[in-house]
Design an enzyme around this catalytic site. Structure first.
Site, PDB file in Angstrom:
ATOM      1  N   GLU A 158       0.865  -1.181   0.000  1.00  0.00           N
ATOM      2  CA  GLU A 158       0.000   0.000   0.000  1.00  0.00           C
ATOM      3  C   GLU A 158       0.901   1.230   0.000  1.00  0.00           C
ATOM      4  O   GLU A 158       1.873   1.291   0.746  1.00  0.00           O
ATOM      5  CB  GLU A 158      -0.899  -0.013   1.238  1.00  0.00           C
ATOM      6  CG  GLU A 158      -1.902  -1.164   1.228  1.00  0.00           C
ATOM      7  CD  GLU A 158      -2.400  -1.526   2.610  1.00  0.00           C
ATOM      8  OE1 GLU A 158      -1.724  -1.169   3.599  1.00  0.00           O
ATOM      9  OE2 GLU A 158      -3.455  -2.173   2.712  1.00  0.00           O
ATOM     10  N   TYR A 197       4.299   3.822  12.914  1.00  0.00           N
ATOM     11  CA  TYR A 197       3.224   3.945  11.927  1.00  0.00           C
ATOM     12  C   TYR A 197       2.279   5.078  12.293  1.00  0.00           C
ATOM     13  O   TYR A 197       1.807   5.820  11.417  1.00  0.00           O
ATOM     14  CB  TYR A 197       2.460   2.625  11.809  1.00  0.00           C
ATOM     15  CG  TYR A 197       2.985   1.698  10.738  1.00  0.00           C
ATOM     16  CD1 TYR A 197       2.288   1.491   9.552  1.00  0.00           C
ATOM     17  CD2 TYR A 197       4.195   1.038  10.901  1.00  0.00           C
ATOM     18  CE1 TYR A 197       2.761   0.646   8.573  1.00  0.00           C
ATOM     19  CE2 TYR A 197       4.691   0.183   9.924  1.00  0.00           C
ATOM     20  CZ  TYR A 197       3.975   0.000   8.762  1.00  0.00           C
ATOM     21  OH  TYR A 197       4.456  -0.833   7.781  1.00  0.00           O
TER      22      TYR A 197
END
Length: 567
Positions: free
Chosen positions: A77, A195
């Site tokens: 992604e 993240y």
């Protein structure tokens, strides 16, 4: 990259007398080769990529055909703020139109067809679930805030399940998070923190997969192949079926220099390439896809626990000096780093109509289909499936679609197929998926008879998320190294996120610029975590519409000011 850094570098003195050897043929090595040529002014004929397999690309793969079945072990992604990656592909000519770059065609495609999901999760055999919020309670927001603010050093090797309470692990946010990024509860909470910092600007669109960008075809055809073609045009040497088994490294108090590369070609007699301080050696240490094994419609893939060549080499190197990392931390517990994926090649209208039902879109050429994974929340395997833009392969026939599925719990028994996922054939994996998508057993043959399923077991696919401390990953260029750099997912790059193409490309830029002493810096990691507007949007999303702490007071203070719309 700031415009002030967009410079044409000066040619390093003596570059024409240097040779570069890149161990591993993944995206990190390919990127390093481009930067050696583009910014290092090295001739391609002096660059050799040593790859143990018969094909390059590493984890960015895609192969097969409609008759035997297509296969891709996974897919990345991506987002628009992969500053290093877009810098790389901003110079690579497109295969379809050499007057434009890979970045040009990629950006145009994703502006024309922005990504979003109409169905993020299902349960009860195909019932679409509400994904309008992340389902967090106030105590969960506090825990996430604490993680955002705490230092990495204070977290050490704490895991996700050790940091959060059990109720957080039942929230929709954790469901979306773990299946989107392949996080397990026993993985490093430090990586989860990274993240959060790196992609905080995507939290408002997280449940709908907004903001993600995808390639036109599979990532081998769309990314690896054009880069390979460009490197070949520059004279770069691809030495395939060549395994590096050891490095001679001269280590003194203040210097570390590779003096020899031991290798075998096609498994035959060992050779040694002698190197000096004047040469450059780049090593992609560790591998997510090492020892991948493939099954078929009638055979389950085996779990290969033997020590792969890449891991074996890193272990030998790490024994020579502590600055070269600790590979055992990442590859030492396969049961915690493995999972399984499978690629479905399906012909005819049945599967197409089924997917269109969940995607709420017609499958049209080069248009978004599911917009990301659809996760089956009540699957014992925690199964997810996605259909990216079709065709996924350049030679894919019009009446064929390609699906990709994966699960995080391969050792659990299925809900329809009462076997461990890891013991299932391709046929049984497809049956389990069809069951969860609402297809009755008596009708499954209509889908199975027109499909080919190729499962893949990957022992190390999430090894980069294993709990670790900073010293377990070597610096891209260890202190004192004169000619050795490490590349890829198992290097230490402060503030960036592993399991991304961006991380590999950034490591390549750092390695080339440092070893060649270039007066140029890699692009800054996108600093969204410091943008108060981004933080405000993220907090509002996490609170699911509940008033923020002190929101009325803040609104009153900002009334009739230029910051009035902030909250």
């Amino acid at each position: 990259m700031r415009n002030y850094e967009r410079i044409n570098t000066l040619k390093p003195k003596g570059i024409e007398n240097k040779k570069a050897y890149l161990i591993g043929g993944g995206i990190a090595s390919l990127a390093a080769a481009e930067y050696l040529i583009r910014d290092g002014h090295m001739e391609g004929k002096n660059i050799t990529i040593l790859e143990q397999d018969d094909i390059i690309g590493g984890a960015l793969d895609g192969s097969g055909n409609a008759e035997d079945g297509y296969v891709a072990r996974g897919g990345r992604e991506m987002e628009e703020h992969y500053e290093c990656m877009w810098d790389l592909f901003g110079e690579v000519p497109s295969l379809e139109n050499p007057k434009r770059t890979v970045l040009d065609e990629f950006r145009e495609l994703n502006i024309d067809d922005p990504n979003y999901s109409n169905c993020r999760a299902v349960a009860k055999r195909g019932e679409k679930l509400d994904f309008s919020s992340l389902g967090l309670a106030e105590n969960h927001v506090k825990q996430l805030t604490k993680l955002f603010l705490v230092t990495e050093d204070s977290l050490g090797t704490i895991t996700v399940e050790q940091f959060f309470d059990d109720s957080f692990l039942e929230t929709d946010m954790w469901l979306y998070w773990r299946t989107m990024f392949a996080f397990e509860t026993w993985h490093s909470v430090v990586e989860m923190k990274r993240y959060m910092h790196r992609f905080i600007h995507h939290i408002p669109g997280m449940s709908r997969m907004k903001g993600l960008v995808f390639t036109k075809y599979n990532q081998y055809d769309s990314m690896v192949l054009p880069l390979k073609k460009w490197l070949e045009s520059q004279g770069v040497i691809f030495d395939l079926n060549t395994q590096v088994v050891d490095l001679d490294i001269d280590i003194t108090t203040d210097k570390k220099t590779v003096t020899g590369i031991h290798l075998t070609r096609n498994g035959e007699k060992q050779e040694v390439i002698k190197t000096t301080e004047n040469d450059l050696v780049f090593f992609t240490n560790g591998s997510m896809t090492e020892n991948s094994t493939y099954g078929s419609m009638d055979k389950a893939p085996i779990l290969d626990k033997s020590e792969g060549g890449c891991w074996s080499l890193w272990k030998k190197i790490a024994e020579k000096d502590t600055s070269f990392g600790n590979p055992e931390v990442f590859c030492g517990d396969i049961d915690k780093s493995k999972w399984e994926s499978y690629t479905i090649t399906s012909k005819g209208p049945k599967m197409r109509k089924l997917i269109e039902k969940f995607a709420e879109r017609k499958i049209a050429p080069h248009k978004t289909v599911t917009g990301g994974i659809i996760t089956i929340k009540d699957s014992s395997w925690l199964l997810s499936v996605t259909v990216n833009r079709q065709p996924q392969f350049i030679d894919q026939p019009d009446d064929v679609i390609v699906l990709w599925a994966y699960a995080l719990f391969p050792d659990k028994k299925g809900d329809f197929i009462k076997k461990k996922m890891s013991d299932c054939t391709g046929r049984e994996l497809l049956q389990e998926l069809l069951y969860h998508l609402g297809i009755d057993e008596k009708d499954m043959h209509e889908y199975i008879d027109t499909s080919i399923v190729i499962p893949v077991m990957m022992p190390y696919i999430t090894s980069q998320f294993m709990p670790r401390v900073k010293e377990d990953r070597p610096q891209v260029v260890p202190e004192g190294s004169t000619n050795l750099a490490f590349l890829g997912q198992f290097t230490e790059i402060e503030g960036d996120c592993v399991f991304t193409v961006e991380y590999s490309v950034r490591s390549a830029m750092i390695a080339v610029y440092t070893l060649l002493g270039l007066d140029k810096n890699p692009p800054e990691i996108y600093p969204s975590q410091y943008d108060i507007r981004v933080i405000a949007d993220a907090v509002k999303t996490l609170n699911s519409g509940r008033p923020l702490p002190a929101e009325p007071i803040i609104k009153k203070l900002l009334n009739n000011t230029t910051l009035e719309g902030l909250i």
